[in-house]
Design a protein around this motif. Structure first.
Motif, PDB file in Angstrom:
ATOM      1  N   SER A 160       0.652  -1.475   0.087  1.00  0.00           N
ATOM      2  CA  SER A 160      -0.035  -0.211  -0.632  1.00  0.00           C
ATOM      3  C   SER A 160       1.111   0.984   0.234  1.00  0.00           C
ATOM      4  O   SER A 160       2.460   0.943   0.671  1.00  0.00           O
ATOM      5  CB  SER A 160      -0.819   0.143   1.399  1.00  0.00           C
ATOM      6  N   VAL A 172      -4.234   9.078  -0.511  1.00  0.00           N
ATOM      7  CA  VAL A 172      -3.935   8.031   0.904  1.00  0.00           C
ATOM      8  C   VAL A 172      -2.917   9.045   2.231  1.00  0.00           C
ATOM      9  O   VAL A 172      -2.220   9.236   3.013  1.00  0.00           O
ATOM     10  CB  VAL A 172      -2.325   7.246   1.300  1.00  0.00           C
ATOM     11  N   GLN A 178      -4.392   4.047   4.577  1.00  0.00           N
ATOM     12  CA  GLN A 178      -2.843   3.458   3.851  1.00  0.00           C
ATOM     13  C   GLN A 178      -3.311   1.349   4.864  1.00  0.00           C
ATOM     14  O   GLN A 178      -2.795   0.575   3.546  1.00  0.00           O
ATOM     15  CB  GLN A 178      -2.036   4.056   4.581  1.00  0.00           C
TER      16      GLN A 178
END
Length: 288
Positions: A160, A172, A178
């Motif tokens: 991620s 994010v 995340q």
């Protein structure tokens, strides 16, 4: 066609590859996916061992940056020549432009072939991403397995993005976001690996463990002015961490205690120790 394989396990055994092969061959073909094999020092260690034994080595890879499965599949179907092909030996590195996927794959007898899907692709709609991956990966796997029945196939479990990522309408902006993204990626990865019986290279797990480690944190994408919050960074340790995960997954040898370091590295020994430990944990857990 006959291709027997010998497996050698143990810390530092890769340094003895030249001695093991001496007398049986004067040429060796090495395969890798990107630049981490050099940055981790593994390439130099293996080549040094081969040189000492008088064995010629060569590394080759077919490459297109950030390519999604659907794009590979489309270009493969059409036979389009959009790839670069790299050959590396003692005389340096040669880059060839205009290779098709079929031509690049047919050029060598590959030991390892890996597949992956863009992390961003998986976050859009997991159901659509799942169905698309099944469609495209089925064709690509059938083709490559038929052509390379003795190759080892893997799925690369990606990571991620770093907090601060803001691109293409997706942000994010928190650890929670995340972590949620990491969950999408892992869900998708585990389902796909079960369906196709593919072992995974668990970089995504290693990244989450590293982010939770006080010696590392959420810095793995850092690479100076080139930082973009989603590519693995050299300064932040993402590239070194990925190299550890790939090394241990493919060779079966623990990366803990490995004394080789990336060229011109700036990572502290404390961080390197932490990265080796989380890589080892991720690989061990992926094997059950």
């Amino acid at each position: 066609y006959y291709n027997p394989t010998r497996y050698v396990f143990g810390t530092g055994e890769y340094r003895t590859i030249g001695t093991l092969l001496q007398g049986s061959t004067d040429k060796v073909l090495l395969h890798y996916g990107g630049g981490s094999v050099k940055r981790s020092g593994l390439y130099d260690a293996v080549v040094t061992s081969l040189k000492e034994a008088g064995i010629e080595s060569r590394i080759c890879n077919v490459y297109y940056s950030g390519c999604k499965l659907v794009q590979h599949w489309t270009w493969w179907k059409k036979g389009e020549s959009n790839y670069q092909y790299f050959e590396t030996d003692e005389n340096g590195r040669k880059k060839h432009e205009g290779f098709s996927l079929r031509r690049g794959l047919a050029r060598e007898n590959w030991d390892v072939i890996s597949f992956q899907q863009s992390s961003a692709q998986m976050r859009e709609d997991i159901e659509a991403a799942r169905n698309n991956a099944y469609k495209y990966l089925t064709d690509l796997l059938n083709y490559t397995k038929k052509q390379f029945p003795l190759s080892n196939f893997y799925w690369h479990h990606t990571w991620s993005y770093q907090v601060g990522y803001d691109r293409s309408g997706f942000k994010v902006d928190s650890v929670a976001k995340q972590t949620e993204m990491a969950g999408w990626i892992k869900t998708f990865t585990l389902e796909l690996c079960e369906k196709y019986e593919l072992p995974r290279i668990p970089c995504g797990d290693a990244w989450q463990y590293a982010r939770q480690d006080s010696r590392v944190g959420d810095v793995l994408c850092n690479r100076g002015a080139k930082s973009d919050n989603y590519h693995d960074g050299d300064e932040g340790g993402g590239q070194y961490l990925n190299a550890c995960v790939w090394f241990e997954t493919i060779t079966g040898q623990s990366c803990i205690g490995n004394t080789w370091r990336p060229e011109n590295y700036t990572l502290s020994e404390s961080m390197i120790t932490a990265l080796q430990q989380v890589a080892h944990r991720a690989v061990a857990e992926s094997r059950g």
